[in-house]
Design an enzyme around this catalytic site. Structure first.
Site, mmCIF file in Angstrom:
data_model
loop_
_atom_site.group_PDB
_atom_site.id
_atom_site.type_symbol
_atom_site.label_atom_id
_atom_site.label_comp_id
_atom_site.label_asym_id
_atom_site.label_seq_id
_atom_site.Cartn_x
_atom_site.Cartn_y
_atom_site.Cartn_z
ATOM 1 N N SER A 54 0.856 -1.246 0.016
ATOM 2 C CA SER A 54 0.003 0.014 -0.089
ATOM 3 C C SER A 54 0.929 1.267 0.206
ATOM 4 O O SER A 54 1.514 1.516 -1.125
ATOM 5 C CB SER A 54 -0.884 -0.050 1.139
ATOM 6 O OG SER A 54 -1.806 0.980 1.083
ATOM 7 N N ASP A 64 10.070 5.561 -10.277
ATOM 8 C CA ASP A 64 9.710 6.213 -11.437
ATOM 9 C C ASP A 64 10.757 7.541 -11.960
ATOM 10 O O ASP A 64 10.945 7.465 -13.188
ATOM 11 C CB ASP A 64 8.061 6.768 -11.373
ATOM 12 C CG ASP A 64 7.246 5.468 -11.793
ATOM 13 O OD1 ASP A 64 7.745 4.316 -12.066
ATOM 14 O OD2 ASP A 64 6.163 5.800 -12.066
ATOM 15 N N LYS A 72 -0.669 -4.121 -3.221
ATOM 16 C CA LYS A 72 -1.863 -3.762 -2.873
ATOM 17 C C LYS A 72 -1.980 -2.249 -3.515
ATOM 18 O O LYS A 72 -1.697 -1.162 -2.820
ATOM 19 C CB LYS A 72 -2.270 -3.545 -1.463
ATOM 20 C CG LYS A 72 -3.276 -3.143 -0.995
ATOM 21 C CD LYS A 72 -3.565 -2.909 0.637
ATOM 22 C CE LYS A 72 -5.015 -2.280 0.971
ATOM 23 N NZ LYS A 72 -5.110 -1.102 0.468
#
Length: 503
Positions: free
Chosen positions: A331, A342, A356
């Site tokens: 999460s 990224d 998740k």
């Protein structure tokens, strides 16, 4: 022995007629009560074609009312209306996906207290799958962690009560209790022929969200155990303490076995290391307010309070970083790891995360109860969906020699949301559901799971991931205390992932 059941076709007509009259009255009352309470036009519904129906399905409500009345009339013991309704709500919500649940007054209160970092119990993050309680991650410095519970452990019995058949709320109630009281857990774990039985003493759990230390001059270590309301300010304090004696040459951010927590805390943690106004995460769901983009700016992580990040040392934005993750990173942990990966702000090292990639919203209800339902999926800055897939590390390093790569993850949970960007997702969900519904048995992946490294061994010579991280940053790896703890330089523990464009 006579049984108390509704009349059948062989029942005398008078008795059957009397039972039916009672059932009809109960049925009408329940349906009318539901419709009046919700202020829905029942008769207007009948005139609408099925494809145009926007209200509640009347025929299905009648079926519900018939079941309700049958239980009230014929169940072996009297059942309170409130219990039946609560059970119906609980079943309706919990069958949506593994993370949606109904919170009674006690569970709702515990949830609210938990986000502040203090609650009573054992210190264990758990989930429910096909009636079984599974350990997502033990919380550091708690009875569960000290007892050696590990990610993927299956709790099959709490004291003398079998877990199978309990709801998650019921199981959590049995796990929690007054401080200094004891609870005995029966644990099924891969590699053990017999169940593991452990007795734990409950405590008031005060979770220290952020821990840090200077490994050696110029090299810092920060571990986030859970994302709470205090996490951002605690991280800022940790960073400032680490920079007290000068700039850092390298920083390790440890998110292993961090089950997640508050979304705004994840955004704030990411903002510590990213330039202002960088996109951190986006969410997308059916409701308009489920579509949102969160940036590394105060209004998206401080909720109107004074910005905790205003006095950070400038070097924290550029210091070489490695983020440690494993199958227990879920999460909010995945939001941070995905954002830093990224932007190539940090190297993600470890094993694939839990996966998740969904957002839960708590909706309060009358009587101090609530429902926690999944309202959106979240995406990394480059548009990657983590749901049922997780973050793949840039450098793969196993936690322990010979550890299995396929531990318990989101994709193994029955009823999980599919990753809509994964072309194989439609095939994977039914297989996971099928595997998890065989008489309550674990899936094949669960059976192959190898427990991870104990939290107590983090940052020691036993911690292969930490050893590799500090070496890559240019620091000095810890020395093993004995020959069994040494990490051989010849072990094929590290797999470097080739660079590839983000889809």
């Amino acid at each position: 022995m006579p049984s108390q059941i509704p009349p059948t076709d062989s029942t005398p007509k008078q008795a059957k007629a009397k039972w039916m009259r009672t059932a009809s009255v109960g049925l009408a009352g329940v349906v009318a009560g539901i419709l009046i309470a919700l202020q829905l036009p029942a008769f207007a519904e009948k005139a609408s074609p099925p494809s145009q129906t926007t209200g509640l399905p009347i025929q299905d409500l009648r079926t519900f009312a018939e079941v309700f009345n049958a239980i009230k009339q014929g169940y072996v013991e009297p059942v309170e209306d409130k219990k039946l309704i609560n059970n119906a709500i609980s079943g309706m919500v919990s069958n949506l996906d593994p993370h949606s649940t109904y919170l009674d007054a006690e569970a709702f209160k515990e949830l609210q207290v938990g986000t502040h970092g203090e609650f009573g119990g054992l210190g264990i993050e758990v989930g429910m799958e096909d009636g079984f309680v599974k350990v997502i991650a033990p919380i550091e410095d708690t009875p569960a962690a000290r007892a050696g519970l590990k990610t993927g452990d299956l709790i099959v019995k709490i004291d003398d009560t079998a877990v199978k058949g309990l709801t998650l709320n019921e199981a959590v109630k049995k796990l929690r209790g007054k401080p200094k009281t004891q609870v005995t857990l029966t644990i099924a774990r891969k590699g053990m022929n017999k169940p593991l039985v452990v007795t734990l003493t409950r405590e008031v759990i005060k979770v220290q969200s952020v821990k840090f230390k200077m490994l050696e001059p110029g090299y810092g270590y920060v571990r986030i155990t859970q994302f709470q309301e205090t996490t951002i300010s605690a991280l800022v304090n940790a960073v400032n303490q680490l920079y007290k004696n000068g700039p850092l040459k390298g920083l390790i951010l440890d998110l292993r076995n961090d089950p997640g927590g508050l979304l705004n805390a994840a955004v704030g943690v990411s903002a510590v290391f990213l330039p202002p106004d960088d996109l951190v995460v986006s969410t997308d769901g059916r409701a308009p307010d489920a579509k949102h983009k969160f940036y590394a700016k105060p209004e998206d992580y401080q909720h109107g309070r004074e910005d905790d990040l205003r006095n950070l040392p400038a070097g924290i934005k550029t210091v070489p970083m490695i983020v440690l993750v494993n199958g227990g990173s879920a999460s909010a942990s995945e939001i941070v790891a995905g954002a830093l990966q990224d932007y190539k702000r940090a190297t993600v090292l470890g094993t694939q995360t839990f996966g998740k990639g969904s957002v839960q919203t708590v909706l309060p209800l009358p009587g101090n109860t609530a429902i926690k339902i999944t309202t959106a999926r979240y995406y990394t800055p480059k548009g990657r969906s983590i749901q049922a897939k997780g973050i793949e590390p840039d450098v793969e390093v196993e936690e322990t020699p010979g550890a299995k790569k396929n531990g318990l993850r989101e994709a193994d949970l029955g009823g999980h949301l599919v990753n809509e960007k994964d072309k194989d997702a439609k095939d994977s969900k039914p297989e996971a559901d099928k595997a998890n519904n065989k008489n309550g048995k674990n899936s094949a992946k669960d059976d192959d799971m190898e427990p991870g490294l104990a939290i107590a061994d983090y940052t020691t010579a036993k911690d292969r991931q930490f050893v590799e991280a500090i070496k890559r940053l240019g620091g000095t790896p810890p020395v093993a205390a004995n020959k069994d703890a040494k990490v051989s330089a010849n072990e094929p523990a590290v797999t470097e992932k080739p660079a590839k464009p983000v889809q």
